[in-house]
Design a protein around this motif. Sequence first.
Motif, short mmCIF file in Angstrom:
data_model
loop_
_atom_site.label_atom_id
_atom_site.label_comp_id
_atom_site.label_asym_id
_atom_site.label_seq_id
_atom_site.Cartn_x
_atom_site.Cartn_y
_atom_site.Cartn_z
N UNK B 174 -43.49 9.33 33.75
CA UNK B 174 -43.32 7.97 33.71
C UNK B 174 -41.47 7.49 33.29
N UNK B 175 -40.65 7.02 33.78
CA UNK B 175 -39.08 7.45 33.92
C UNK B 175 -39.03 5.98 33.35
N UNK B 176 -38.65 6.02 31.86
CA UNK B 176 -38.43 4.89 30.94
C UNK B 176 -36.65 4.39 30.96
N UNK B 177 -37.15 2.83 30.98
CA UNK B 177 -35.39 2.56 29.94
C UNK B 177 -35.78 1.42 29.92
N UNK B 178 -34.40 1.76 28.68
CA UNK B 178 -34.27 0.01 27.79
C UNK B 178 -32.88 -0.44 27.52
N UNK B 179 -33.42 -2.07 27.21
CA UNK B 179 -31.47 -2.22 26.39
C UNK B 179 -31.32 -1.95 24.58
N UNK B 180 -30.21 -1.86 24.76
CA UNK B 180 -29.88 -1.45 23.49
C UNK B 180 -30.83 -2.23 21.84
N UNK B 181 -30.95 -2.97 22.03
CA UNK B 181 -31.93 -4.23 21.27
C UNK B 181 -33.29 -2.94 20.61
N UNK B 182 -33.85 -2.34 21.71
CA UNK B 182 -34.92 -1.45 21.20
C UNK B 182 -34.64 -0.41 19.82
N UNK B 183 -33.63 -0.21 20.36
CA UNK B 183 -32.64 0.91 18.69
C UNK B 183 -33.02 -0.11 17.52
N UNK B 184 -32.78 -0.96 17.46
CA UNK B 184 -32.84 -2.12 16.06
C UNK B 184 -31.60 -2.24 15.66
N UNK B 185 -31.05 -2.79 14.58
CA UNK B 185 -29.89 -3.16 14.16
C UNK B 185 -29.71 -2.38 13.11
N UNK B 186 -29.67 -1.05 13.48
CA UNK B 186 -29.13 -0.16 12.26
C UNK B 186 -27.75 0.62 13.00
N UNK B 187 -26.88 0.90 12.20
CA UNK B 187 -25.43 1.39 12.31
C UNK B 187 -25.36 2.67 12.99
N UNK B 188 -25.41 3.18 14.07
CA UNK B 188 -25.58 3.91 14.84
C UNK B 188 -23.87 4.14 16.17
N UNK B 189 -23.57 5.52 15.62
CA UNK B 189 -22.51 5.67 16.76
C UNK B 189 -22.88 4.98 17.97
N UNK B 190 -23.56 6.19 18.53
CA UNK B 190 -24.34 6.06 19.91
C UNK B 190 -23.96 4.76 20.42
N UNK B 191 -25.02 3.17 19.68
CA UNK B 191 -24.82 2.16 19.15
C UNK B 191 -23.57 0.94 19.80
N UNK B 192 -22.80 1.63 19.48
CA UNK B 192 -21.40 0.85 19.00
C UNK B 192 -21.54 0.37 20.90
#
Lengths: 341, 341, 341, 341
Positions: B174-192
Amino acid sequence: MTKKIAVLGASGYTGAELVRLIATHPSFEIAALSADRKAGLPMGEVFPHLRHLDLPVLQKIDEVDFSGIDLAFFALPHGVAHGLVRQIPDHVKIVDLSADFRLRDAQEYRKWYKLDHGAMDLQPAVAYGLPEIYRDRIAGARITANTGCYVATSLLPLIPLLRAGAVGAEDIVIDAKSGASGAGRGLNEPLLFSEANEGFKSYGVAGHRHMGELDQELSLAAGRPVLAAFTPHLVPMIRGMQATIYAAGDAAEIQAVLEKQYAGEPFVDILPMGAIPQTQHVKGSNLCRIAVHADRRPGRVIILSVLDNLMKGASGQALQCANIMLGEAETAGLNLAPVFP
Amino acid sequence: MTKKIAVLGASGYTGAELVRLIATHPSFEIAALSADRKAGLPMGEVFPHLRHLDLPVLQKIDEVDFSGIDLAFFALPHGVAHGLVRQIPDHVKIVDLSADFRLRDAQEYRKWYKLDHGAMDLQPAVAYGLPEIYRDRIAGARITANTGCYVATSLLPLIPLLRAGAVGAEDIVIDAKSGASGAGRGLNEPLLFSEANEGFKSYGVAGHRHMGELDQELSLAAGRPVLAAFTPHLVPMIRGMQATIYAAGDAAEIQAVLEKQYAGEPFVDILPMGAIPQTQHVKGSNLCRIAVHADRRPGRVIILSVLDNLMKGASGQALQCANIMLGEAETAGLNLAPVFP
Amino acid sequence: MTKKIAVLGASGYTGAELVRLIATHPSFEIAALSADRKAGLPMGEVFPHLRHLDLPVLQKIDEVDFSGIDLAFFALPHGVAHGLVRQIPDHVKIVDLSADFRLRDAQEYRKWYKLDHGAMDLQPAVAYGLPEIYRDRIAGARITANTGCYVATSLLPLIPLLRAGAVGAEDIVIDAKSGASGAGRGLNEPLLFSEANEGFKSYGVAGHRHMGELDQELSLAAGRPVLAAFTPHLVPMIRGMQATIYAAGDAAEIQAVLEKQYAGEPFVDILPMGAIPQTQHVKGSNLCRIAVHADRRPGRVIILSVLDNLMKGASGQALQCANIMLGEAETAGLNLAPVFP
Amino acid sequence: MTKKIAVLGASGYTGAELVRLIATHPSFEIAALSADRKAGLPMGEVFPHLRHLDLPVLQKIDEVDFSGIDLAFFALPHGVAHGLVRQIPDHVKIVDLSADFRLRDAQEYRKWYKLDHGAMDLQPAVAYGLPEIYRDRIAGARITANTGCYVATSLLPLIPLLRAGAVGAEDIVIDAKSGASGAGRGLNEPLLFSEANEGFKSYGVAGHRHMGELDQELSLAAGRPVLAAFTPHLVPMIRGMQATIYAAGDAAEIQAVLEKQYAGEPFVDILPMGAIPQTQHVKGSNLCRIAVHADRRPGRVIILSVLDNLMKGASGQALQCANIMLGEAETAGLNLAPVFP
């Protein structure tokens, strides 16, 4: 009672957006979809996101049976509606999303659209489709000319302010920004993902076709000719539009005029003074959000107005007009909260 | 009759999405919103896109009056629900969007979430919140553990296929891909934005926490232990999720099993064999779209499954479960067509 | 001594990227640019980002004077090179970025490109343009067939591993993802910004044209036929490519083989085991970054390989080949660090 | 002879960009990198895109040995440089990318940065780092205060025009737009991908800190106080900045003044009148591109100015200043063509 709706030009983005909205409308039903070059195809092939809906197959306009149709949306390119309108039986009301019936003057139409207008005689009976301003006129019209997206974004704040004399008619600068969907689905190199993403640019500087419509309505509101500076820009986002408006005026007075004008309006939201509206906070909804800022230059203000160009800037507003024309609740099918994030 | 709903954890994306959906629900009403660190703020300040709605002010969970509440959504971080659940009066039904009640085994919970579970005794009465598979169980449950987004995307095709023996239990990738909102609203450098846009990467390779839940359900469906390869990836888009699944099986048989399983299901759409589902075509909707492809390697297939991670992967599915638990139409509040473009 | 370079097909993205790179090359000079449909235009009109450079006007290929040209890059569509090559004087070396000379077998070419090959007799003298693997052969070749982007991303890890017997030749799954620039500048509805942004999809499932090339090289490396599963996906970013490779093997052994193979290579960077390469960290550079992960399934590994599809996947690698063919330092013009953020 | 360079504040975007540029500089060598909170880490861990370069480990500023350093870049937050500068030995030249030495007036500094300035006595010896305007002064300075990104974008067109009297000093409106990297790498909810993508907004309306610097330089150029309207906006792209400038003036005269001013300048490119510069066409380069449009309002013009905020708006310009200060070719390390697409 269910009203039967036709969407002419259903293969473009505004047509698809109308279908999306009408799918949840309590009393509208899509009875015909046209798209000349895609005739014979199911809508779900042209717009796979809609394939789960039970929709009529796409037809040529000539094939549409208008006998039971209550209202037709014209989601067609500029220049088609004025020729088409006489082919539509009189009992069918029309909301035209193109520019064909927005300009009250044939010469202005020729100037901006390089076309002779074929139905200027109908113009006096046309309502200009900005419901918060022209609601009564829309209610009685057979044809409504839906306001252009840039123009709606600008007029919603400026018309009441010019009418009230709360902003100066001179020296208005409208710096406008749009997402890419405003340019439609046509194939165009600058709209390729690889060209448009990670970039920003002006276009149509001092010559965008919406200027005719803008001049007309601003001048009407001011009671004298208004010639605003207007520069559109392309933003690397799909939906969203902002007008940043620079004008002379008193921020507190402007805030008061706007709050009074739009009190009770379901789709125009005046933010507290100094707030920042964001296009991503109206995405997918029919909302226009407006905020007033005092400029640091005394006597001058900066007004921010945002909306979703496919919704309040096009199909959402068109449905709002249709609701008024057919005696429905104005918010029917439009109570969607913005999709964020 | 109107049902009163509480959303606990309303300052995160899944909480906001629940509010967006319930705003158009015909018989649900939001009676309480909690967010401990934002308590006292209006929801429209935490999520400006919702500021036009008439919503209760954010409270601390301890302050919520549950006396009239019919159902509470737990849109809280992992590890909170199992402690909180005993504080909620018995008459309140619960849909938990966290992982706390998804795993039937305390050790598995400890392994993937590094926490001791405080309410494992309740587990037998919990329904696993994948409505198309566990509808009856959800109807009678007090607590439903909403399926994780990656897991829902994978299980919707795989559970019926494993049950039917139409795909091999070995060698599932299962090779899965997600948009960034899956990671939530927490502050996290890779999500900038500046870090994530214009980029693509794997993460949690061979160690993502959804694996415990995936193993559990795949094994249950197959009737023996299944250990699939699973690699999640971060895509520079906000919403959307795809699982590209490689397995042994016959494409025609697989297509038939899936079509039969999901005939009549409003939210699972099996495309014609060889079609390409796209995440942008389910955005904002509760749809999962699935397509089967024969691989060029004989006896092997490639299955594509897409959904909106905040909808069918989280809040949409949670609302679907809530509808079932409260005896509403399963599609109430969820008849939204995808927002495209 | 300065070498004179021609870029044929300079109106596409790979052509423009070659011009960007050669602009900082210490000993290459662009002497001719061709683009049949844009002939007569300055390059700065076709690619405004290059308008500050002093470049030859675009010509038709027939008009190019090859007398002083040392090397020509063919940045042309598939199917042109095999017809064109005989028109180019013998003293001109060629790096062909199309697929025309990649396949050693005429039937394979016909199968994947639906064309009869017009110059298969030249094939034995062609080098396959993967410099880290075929450096010596490239050094002596008149024609180099630059490796396709998906194939380069996959082969850089897999060729040494198959040669060493460190991964099994069966059961290789390559789940590949590309930015939109890989699809070129042609007008194509799915590549419009409004269609591609905020979305993710597979395409060419089990049928992408790169498969012929992939089969050929994997089989050569393994010494027996290899048929990998291969699914490409479109990511909403401009540049970047990742292959997520699932295979049988021992992670530590694989790490050791790759580290040994690529020690001293300037453009292939083997990360520590378990690290995560990201496409945004190679953007604009000629780097390929590779990381090995042990899968949780015993005896299986997950290998991540990333590069910039226009650089190491196309024009950067082509320039690397040209440097080798002309006796330049292999890194000349390619010492660009990635552009991040 | 090689010059030894220190980059203080190497864990931010402008620091990383300096490292990227210096990596290809023919005569600069990075001898020290500082980042107090990341001290001890290799640069490749803080910025993985640079991990292939041979770079010094990050140090605390206090630990840097300045004895052999020729020039230090201060890529530090506002408010640090004025305290730090006295700790740097006199033989070390300084290019400060913060705002600390940009304002010639301590009160203005306090007004915009809410800090008392600790080294105002040094101000008279500081050069303002806009090389095309203050080249001679920079050549002789020990400290150069690199121009802010918004200000550089605005001043490059406006300073020569105000000096020549070709635009009116009244009624200048600067509507400015920036990519997200201008906000740096700090964790900030509105800069999360899910918040910023697919959105557009103003910020700092009538109160952005760059206004002090803008006022100062515009007034100097005009010879009297100039107070322009200035509104910054956040665009969902990583790099890129545009100023859309509305002013009184004659387009032809303005075009002539700008062409004359920037003839021979390698980094300022005046487009033909009426052309459209695009941020994506300067990305990764040190170019500023400017175009003049006659407004349809007689006697008024619209000037478009674009650059890459991390390059000509920050690190590229800083390196240009450093080259001047150390007697290098001004373009050394900066001959990079834009990265497009």
